[in-house]
Design a protein around this motif. Sequence first.
Motif, mmCIF file in Angstrom:
data_model
loop_
_atom_site.group_PDB
_atom_site.id
_atom_site.type_symbol
_atom_site.label_atom_id
_atom_site.label_comp_id
_atom_site.label_asym_id
_atom_site.label_seq_id
_atom_site.Cartn_x
_atom_site.Cartn_y
_atom_site.Cartn_z
ATOM 1 N N LEU A 119 69.359 -75.688 6.953
ATOM 2 C CA LEU A 119 69.478 -74.337 6.409
ATOM 3 C C LEU A 119 69.792 -74.468 4.934
ATOM 4 O O LEU A 119 70.665 -75.228 4.540
ATOM 5 N N LEU A 120 69.065 -73.729 4.114
ATOM 6 C CA LEU A 120 69.200 -73.802 2.666
ATOM 7 C C LEU A 120 69.595 -72.442 2.122
ATOM 8 O O LEU A 120 69.018 -71.438 2.496
ATOM 9 N N GLY A 121 70.569 -72.390 1.258
ATOM 10 C CA GLY A 121 70.956 -71.140 0.603
ATOM 11 C C GLY A 121 71.387 -70.072 1.587
ATOM 12 O O GLY A 121 72.159 -70.321 2.498
ATOM 13 N N ASP A 122 70.849 -68.852 1.412
ATOM 14 C CA ASP A 122 71.217 -67.717 2.251
ATOM 15 C C ASP A 122 70.252 -67.512 3.411
ATOM 16 O O ASP A 122 70.149 -66.413 3.956
ATOM 17 N N MET A 123 69.549 -68.540 3.798
ATOM 18 C CA MET A 123 68.562 -68.440 4.871
ATOM 19 C C MET A 123 69.244 -68.031 6.176
ATOM 20 O O MET A 123 70.302 -68.529 6.510
ATOM 21 N N GLN A 124 68.637 -67.095 6.903
ATOM 22 C CA GLN A 124 69.153 -66.658 8.192
ATOM 23 C C GLN A 124 68.187 -67.068 9.285
ATOM 24 O O GLN A 124 66.994 -67.250 9.042
ATOM 25 N N THR A 125 68.708 -67.203 10.481
ATOM 26 C CA THR A 125 67.866 -67.578 11.615
ATOM 27 C C THR A 125 67.912 -66.479 12.667
ATOM 28 O O THR A 125 68.823 -65.664 12.700
ATOM 29 N N MET A 126 66.914 -66.469 13.525
ATOM 30 C CA MET A 126 66.889 -65.519 14.628
ATOM 31 C C MET A 126 67.563 -66.157 15.831
ATOM 32 O O MET A 126 67.498 -67.373 16.006
ATOM 33 N N PRO A 127 68.203 -65.353 16.669
ATOM 34 C CA PRO A 127 68.839 -65.929 17.856
ATOM 35 C C PRO A 127 67.795 -66.481 18.814
ATOM 36 O O PRO A 127 66.667 -65.982 18.888
ATOM 37 N N GLY A 128 68.185 -67.492 19.538
ATOM 38 C CA GLY A 128 67.275 -68.094 20.511
ATOM 39 C C GLY A 128 67.197 -67.281 21.785
ATOM 40 O O GLY A 128 67.884 -66.278 21.965
ATOM 41 N N LEU A 129 66.359 -67.705 22.669
ATOM 42 C CA LEU A 129 66.200 -67.018 23.951
ATOM 43 C C LEU A 129 67.270 -67.494 24.926
ATOM 44 O O LEU A 129 67.769 -68.608 24.842
ATOM 45 N N GLY A 130 67.604 -66.638 25.868
ATOM 46 C CA GLY A 130 68.571 -66.995 26.897
ATOM 47 C C GLY A 130 68.008 -68.033 27.857
ATOM 48 O O GLY A 130 66.808 -68.316 27.874
ATOM 49 N N THR A 131 68.873 -68.563 28.697
ATOM 50 C CA THR A 131 68.431 -69.596 29.647
ATOM 51 C C THR A 131 67.760 -68.983 30.863
ATOM 52 O O THR A 131 67.028 -69.655 31.570
ATOM 53 N N ARG A 132 68.017 -67.716 31.136
ATOM 54 C CA ARG A 132 67.424 -67.044 32.294
ATOM 55 C C ARG A 132 66.596 -65.856 31.800
ATOM 56 O O ARG A 132 67.120 -64.947 31.155
ATOM 57 N N PRO A 133 65.300 -65.814 32.126
ATOM 58 C CA PRO A 133 64.458 -64.700 31.686
ATOM 59 C C PRO A 133 64.951 -63.366 32.244
ATOM 60 O O PRO A 133 65.443 -63.286 33.374
ATOM 61 N N GLY A 134 64.830 -62.305 31.460
ATOM 62 C CA GLY A 134 65.304 -60.988 31.853
ATOM 63 C C GLY A 134 64.597 -60.396 33.052
ATOM 64 O O GLY A 134 65.164 -59.580 33.778
ATOM 65 N N PHE A 135 63.367 -60.810 33.306
ATOM 66 C CA PHE A 135 62.636 -60.194 34.415
ATOM 67 C C PHE A 135 63.244 -60.538 35.769
ATOM 68 O O PHE A 135 62.989 -59.860 36.759
ATOM 69 N N TRP A 136 64.073 -61.575 35.832
ATOM 70 C CA TRP A 136 64.737 -61.913 37.096
ATOM 71 C C TRP A 136 65.719 -60.822 37.521
ATOM 72 O O TRP A 136 66.086 -60.726 38.692
ATOM 73 N N GLU A 137 66.180 -59.997 36.591
ATOM 74 C CA GLU A 137 67.161 -58.953 36.894
ATOM 75 C C GLU A 137 66.500 -57.620 37.251
ATOM 76 O O GLU A 137 67.188 -56.684 37.635
ATOM 77 N N VAL A 138 65.193 -57.510 37.134
ATOM 78 C CA VAL A 138 64.487 -56.259 37.437
ATOM 79 C C VAL A 138 64.095 -56.261 38.910
ATOM 80 O O VAL A 138 63.595 -57.258 39.443
ATOM 81 N N ASP A 139 64.342 -55.117 39.560
ATOM 82 C CA ASP A 139 64.052 -55.027 41.003
ATOM 83 C C ASP A 139 63.800 -53.564 41.358
ATOM 84 O O ASP A 139 63.922 -52.676 40.512
ATOM 85 N N LEU A 140 63.447 -53.329 42.588
ATOM 86 C CA LEU A 140 63.292 -51.984 43.127
ATOM 87 C C LEU A 140 64.380 -51.744 44.161
ATOM 88 O O LEU A 140 64.645 -52.606 45.002
ATOM 89 N N ASP A 141 65.012 -50.559 44.104
ATOM 90 C CA ASP A 141 65.990 -50.234 45.155
ATOM 91 C C ASP A 141 65.228 -49.697 46.368
ATOM 92 O O ASP A 141 64.001 -49.537 46.330
ATOM 93 N N PRO A 142 65.915 -49.437 47.470
ATOM 94 C CA PRO A 142 65.216 -48.994 48.698
ATOM 95 C C PRO A 142 64.398 -47.708 48.531
ATOM 96 O O PRO A 142 63.449 -47.473 49.273
ATOM 97 N N THR A 143 64.729 -46.882 47.515
ATOM 98 C CA THR A 143 63.959 -45.640 47.314
ATOM 99 C C THR A 143 62.747 -45.850 46.414
ATOM 100 O O THR A 143 61.984 -44.940 46.179
ATOM 101 N N GLY A 144 62.565 -47.057 45.877
ATOM 102 C CA GLY A 144 61.446 -47.339 45.008
ATOM 103 C C GLY A 144 61.735 -47.180 43.542
ATOM 104 O O GLY A 144 60.850 -47.312 42.698
ATOM 105 N N LYS A 145 62.999 -46.911 43.194
ATOM 106 C CA LYS A 145 63.403 -46.746 41.797
ATOM 107 C C LYS A 145 63.612 -48.121 41.157
ATOM 108 O O LYS A 145 64.191 -49.027 41.761
ATOM 109 N N VAL A 146 63.131 -48.287 39.909
ATOM 110 C CA VAL A 146 63.289 -49.546 39.192
ATOM 111 C C VAL A 146 64.744 -49.664 38.734
ATOM 112 O O VAL A 146 65.289 -48.742 38.129
#
Length: 71
Positions: free
Chosen positions: A40-67
């Motif tokens: 890293l040089l000077g005032d250079m900024q970086t973007m945060p990395g990705l998490g270890t677990r993808p977010g789509f693993w937390e998406v589901d449908l409840d028994p009524t079909g709601k996301v």
Amino acid sequence: MAKTQYSFSHDPKLKNVATGFTIPIRSIRLSAGAGFLYPLLGDMQTMPGLGTRPGFWEVDLDPTGKVVGLF
């Protein structure tokens, strides 16, 4: 860090292809997953990395079909 068409050094006041200078490195970071180090040089900024677990693993449908788990 001056990266312009006029100076290829760390100092924008040095014109053309300056010689005999050192680039001040503020910090060195590890990208363990990618397997490399990067400076890293000077005032250079970086973007945060990705998490270890993808977010789509937390998406589901409840028994009524709601996301659930989406944001």
